[in-house]
Write a protein that holds these residues in place. Structure first.
Motif, mmCIF file in Angstrom:
data_model
loop_
_atom_site.group_PDB
_atom_site.id
_atom_site.type_symbol
_atom_site.label_atom_id
_atom_site.label_comp_id
_atom_site.label_asym_id
_atom_site.label_seq_id
_atom_site.Cartn_x
_atom_site.Cartn_y
_atom_site.Cartn_z
ATOM 1 N N LYS A 129 -8.788 3.383 -2.197
ATOM 2 C CA LYS A 129 -8.834 4.479 -1.221
ATOM 3 C C LYS A 129 -7.863 4.222 -0.064
ATOM 4 N N ASN A 133 -4.662 6.525 0.993
ATOM 5 C CA ASN A 133 -4.570 7.116 2.322
ATOM 6 C C ASN A 133 -3.543 6.462 3.241
ATOM 7 N N GLU A 134 -3.241 5.180 3.012
ATOM 8 C CA GLU A 134 -2.454 4.438 3.989
ATOM 9 C C GLU A 134 -1.171 3.807 3.446
ATOM 10 N N PHE A 193 -5.344 12.028 -3.405
ATOM 11 C CA PHE A 193 -5.479 12.436 -2.002
ATOM 12 C C PHE A 193 -5.807 13.924 -1.919
ATOM 13 N N HIS A 197 -8.965 15.900 -0.210
ATOM 14 C CA HIS A 197 -8.732 16.580 1.069
ATOM 15 C C HIS A 197 -8.171 17.999 0.971
#
Length: 228
Positions: A129, A133-134, A193, A197
């Protein structure tokens, strides 16, 4: 495979860390708890001071392992790509048919991540995750070119090269094997992602996984003879 994975150590570029966190109990705890905290609060809000308070250790002890939180993120993402590379190698090593091998590789690098009991200090599900996200924050920096020269992204590049080679084995005339390989890896992160989202921007969902999309994309891009 499970016994082999239990004895392996993910090799990370030594320039990324000050002291190898896999060499001590504190180092492993720094990795373990940083994954939990970054997943919970996001990379921007995460600090070594907060981590130190959380693990009951001085902030200075964390700096003995990592120069800054950017280097920690590089370490975590490198570890993830190294772990994924081992999954890919073990899952495809005994497959002789090029098409079947590539199909299995696509499945490995695009599927939802499951926790691996071989590494008790790393929650691979949460780390996945974080990568989703990063990960872009590890290379969208002004230092990316110098860090690339230092070999900070060598594991990721090696994983792309492995998939690129598999593409070439299926269709030696295809002009864009590396582009396709990197699209599979980066695109998979992006699709996961979007599922979390921006559901209206993807056709993937609970019952239609990114693996199916990328399998369709890849094999409709390659020319496969009747014997392949």
């Amino acid at each position: 495979m499970e016994q082999l994975l239990q004895s392996l150590k993910i090799g990370i570029n030594e320039k990324i860390y000050v002291k190898d966190p896999q060499s001590s109990a504190l180092g492993k705890r720094i990795v373990e708890e940083s994954i939990l905290m970054i997943n919970d609060m996001g990379f921007e809000s995460f600090t070594f001071r907060k981590l130190g308070v959380h693990i009951g250790s001085n902030e200075s002890s964390i700096y003995r392992y990592f120069e800054n939180k950017h280097k920690l993120l590089l370490y975590l993402t490198s570890w993830y790509w190294g772990w994924l590379e081992y999954q890919l190698v073990f899952a495809t090593n005994s497959i002789a048919d090029p098409k079947e091998k590539l199909q299995k590789a696509i499945e490995i690098v695009t599927r939802a991540t499951k926790e691996d009991s071989a590494f008790s200090h790393v929650n691979e599900v949460l780390l996945n995750k974080i990568v989703i996200n990063e990960y872009s924050k590890s290379y969208l920096t002004k230092e990316v070119d110098s860090e690339n020269k230092e070999g900070y992204f060598v594991i990721y590049k090696r994983l792309v090269a492995r998939i690129s080679k598999m593409v070439e084995m299926v269709d030696g005339d295809y002009k864009f094997p590396s582009s396709l390989a990197s699209t599979i890896l980066e695109g998979s992160l992006h699709q996961h992602f979007l599922i979390d989202h921006f559901t209206s921007l993807t056709d993937c969902h609970e019952h239609l996984a990114p693996t199916e999309y990328f399998t369709d994309l890849v094999f409709n891009s390659l020319k496969i003879d009747s014997n392949g």
